[in-house]
Design a protein around this motif. Sequence first.
Motif, PDB file in Angstrom:
ATOM      1  N   ASP A  80       0.867  -1.168   0.000  1.00 55.37           N
ATOM      2  CA  ASP A  80       0.000   0.000   0.000  1.00 55.37           C
ATOM      3  C   ASP A  80       0.912   1.228   0.000  1.00 55.37           C
ATOM      4  O   ASP A  80       2.125   1.105  -0.235  1.00 55.37           O
ATOM      5  N   ARG A  81       0.399   2.368   0.273  1.00 55.48           N
ATOM      6  CA  ARG A  81       1.217   3.583   0.209  1.00 55.48           C
ATOM      7  C   ARG A  81       2.285   3.644   1.288  1.00 55.48           C
ATOM      8  O   ARG A  81       3.266   4.366   1.155  1.00 55.48           O
ATOM      9  N   ARG A  82       2.093   2.883   2.370  1.00 50.98           N
ATOM     10  CA  ARG A  82       3.004   2.990   3.505  1.00 50.98           C
ATOM     11  C   ARG A  82       3.971   1.825   3.635  1.00 50.98           C
ATOM     12  O   ARG A  82       5.051   1.977   4.218  1.00 50.98           O
ATOM     13  N   SER A  83       3.609   0.656   3.137  1.00 49.00           N
ATOM     14  CA  SER A  83       4.452  -0.515   3.404  1.00 49.00           C
ATOM     15  C   SER A  83       4.377  -1.537   2.279  1.00 49.00           C
ATOM     16  O   SER A  83       3.440  -1.536   1.472  1.00 49.00           O
ATOM     17  N   VAL A  84       5.412  -2.380   2.275  1.00 49.99           N
ATOM     18  CA  VAL A  84       5.477  -3.522   1.362  1.00 49.99           C
ATOM     19  C   VAL A  84       5.830  -4.737   2.199  1.00 49.99           C
ATOM     20  O   VAL A  84       6.792  -4.716   2.972  1.00 49.99           O
ATOM     21  N   THR A  85       5.046  -5.811   2.079  1.00 53.09           N
ATOM     22  CA  THR A  85       5.323  -7.041   2.812  1.00 53.09           C
ATOM     23  C   THR A  85       5.196  -8.237   1.869  1.00 53.09           C
ATOM     24  O   THR A  85       4.461  -8.195   0.870  1.00 53.09           O
ATOM     25  N   LEU A  86       5.950  -9.258   2.171  1.00 47.65           N
ATOM     26  CA  LEU A  86       5.843 -10.496   1.401  1.00 47.65           C
ATOM     27  C   LEU A  86       4.565 -11.230   1.761  1.00 47.65           C
ATOM     28  O   LEU A  86       4.179 -11.306   2.936  1.00 47.65           O
ATOM     29  N   THR A  87       3.912 -11.798   0.767  1.00 45.41           N
ATOM     30  CA  THR A  87       2.788 -12.693   1.024  1.00 45.41           C
ATOM     31  C   THR A  87       3.352 -14.048   1.436  1.00 45.41           C
ATOM     32  O   THR A  87       4.556 -14.322   1.257  1.00 45.41           O
ATOM     33  N   PRO A  88       2.534 -14.929   1.982  1.00 47.10           N
ATOM     34  CA  PRO A  88       3.025 -16.281   2.288  1.00 47.10           C
ATOM     35  C   PRO A  88       3.628 -16.963   1.068  1.00 47.10           C
ATOM     36  O   PRO A  88       4.656 -17.639   1.169  1.00 47.10           O
ATOM     37  N   ALA A  89       2.991 -16.785  -0.098  1.00 47.30           N
ATOM     38  CA  ALA A  89       3.541 -17.378  -1.323  1.00 47.30           C
ATOM     39  C   ALA A  89       4.882 -16.753  -1.659  1.00 47.30           C
ATOM     40  O   ALA A  89       5.835 -17.429  -2.070  1.00 47.30           O
ATOM     41  N   GLY A  90       4.992 -15.428  -1.478  1.00 49.37           N
ATOM     42  CA  GLY A  90       6.250 -14.738  -1.757  1.00 49.37           C
ATOM     43  C   GLY A  90       7.375 -15.222  -0.850  1.00 49.37           C
ATOM     44  O   GLY A  90       8.504 -15.433  -1.300  1.00 49.37           O
ATOM     45  N   SER A  91       7.062 -15.407   0.435  1.00 49.46           N
ATOM     46  CA  SER A  91       8.065 -15.897   1.380  1.00 49.46           C
ATOM     47  C   SER A  91       8.546 -17.285   1.002  1.00 49.46           C
ATOM     48  O   SER A  91       9.755 -17.594   1.065  1.00 49.46           O
ATOM     49  N   ASP A  92       7.620 -18.143   0.590  1.00 49.45           N
ATOM     50  CA  ASP A  92       7.990 -19.506   0.203  1.00 49.45           C
ATOM     51  C   ASP A  92       8.840 -19.506  -1.066  1.00 49.45           C
ATOM     52  O   ASP A  92       9.855 -20.203  -1.153  1.00 49.45           O
ATOM     53  N   LEU A  93       8.456 -18.700  -2.066  1.00 47.05           N
ATOM     54  CA  LEU A  93       9.168 -18.680  -3.339  1.00 47.05           C
ATOM     55  C   LEU A  93      10.519 -17.976  -3.248  1.00 47.05           C
ATOM     56  O   LEU A  93      11.403 -18.235  -4.059  1.00 47.05           O
ATOM     57  N   LEU A  94      10.692 -17.105  -2.261  1.00 43.73           N
ATOM     58  CA  LEU A  94      11.955 -16.376  -2.130  1.00 43.73           C
ATOM     59  C   LEU A  94      13.119 -17.339  -1.917  1.00 43.73           C
ATOM     60  O   LEU A  94      14.184 -17.168  -2.520  1.00 43.73           O
ATOM     61  N   VAL A  95      12.924 -18.344  -1.067  1.00 42.87           N
ATOM     62  CA  VAL A  95      13.983 -19.322  -0.790  1.00 42.87           C
ATOM     63  C   VAL A  95      14.394 -20.037  -2.071  1.00 42.87           C
ATOM     64  O   VAL A  95      15.590 -20.177  -2.385  1.00 42.87           O
ATOM     65  N   HIS A  96      13.406 -20.484  -2.829  1.00 44.75           N
ATOM     66  CA  HIS A  96      13.696 -21.224  -4.054  1.00 44.75           C
ATOM     67  C   HIS A  96      14.284 -20.323  -5.133  1.00 44.75           C
ATOM     68  O   HIS A  96      15.130 -20.753  -5.924  1.00 44.75           O
ATOM     69  N   THR A  97      13.870 -19.063  -5.150  1.00 46.29           N
ATOM     70  CA  THR A  97      14.398 -18.130  -6.145  1.00 46.29           C
ATOM     71  C   THR A  97      15.871 -17.847  -5.895  1.00 46.29           C
ATOM     72  O   THR A  97      16.682 -17.809  -6.830  1.00 46.29           O
TER      73      THR A  97
END
Length: 307
Positions: free
Chosen positions: A54-71
């Motif tokens: 949103d205008r104030r923050s950026v957070t990883l979604t659960p899917a993003g957190s899971d895919l980050l490791v593999h990426t």
Amino acid sequence: MTGVELRQLRYFVAVAEELNFGRAAERLLIAGPSLSQQIKALERDLGVRLFDRDRRSVTLTPAGSDLLVHTRALLQRADDLQLRARRLSGSEPVRLGYVNWMPPDLMSRTAAVAQIHVDAWVAPSHTQAARVADGSLDLAICWVPTSTLDERGLRARLLGADRLYAVSSGEATSKVSVSHTVVLLDDDTTSWSSWNAYATELAKETGARPVRISDGGITGPAFFDHVRRSGKPVINSPKGQTTTLPSDLFRRDVEGPEIYWTWSLVWRRSEVRRSVLAAVDALCDAVGDLGIHAAGAWLPACDPYRR
């Protein structure tokens, strides 16, 4: 998934680590709107939302957190693949180590075939040979016995040679027989392993008198003190060949036989990179025998160029 690019995956990792599109864009040296568009395209191709923003923050979604490791793992494998390809193509710099001597025209002789990076760590011969064997260096200029070549899977070609001389007190400057000289061996085998092996063979085969020391006096002021105390000429090591002598000490050529120290260019037997092998040829092809095979010349039995 066919539209996913490594570039987009690197963008994903940068945003995930910064959790701020502006900082990630600065880090990646691209415009913020372009980064946002690329992340949206990646989410579309993957079929999942990677970030809640949103205008104030950026957070990883659960899917993003899971895919980050593999990426991250995938990008590491891609980097390894590129590194291997550069090595095979010869475009990676050739890392060269040395002890205290290298040809003054080394760069000009290799400029057309390889990008040479001279390693800043100046280390003893046995250390540099070991670094080539374990892959820390591609080439090294060092003294190396035949046994080390066999044990560590290395090859060597003659690159240089020093005719060693003796240093004595008094004013005599005439030639001196090796059998009338002293050769020093230092207890610090971490620093002087190669010299000790050479000096031991020298004493055994020529009659030079071995003297054990424990103060590092193979070179430098301590060496000059040993010369003053010895009463006999002392063989000067390769590290002392260009050192200016104090006014009370004199250089004396050695004969019966003339003694030589060789400098090898060493590389791995398994080496396949064209740049490394081409650098070897560029440096060694025109070297010749440098006097080491002349009548009256001596090399230790362990030297790879002894006949």
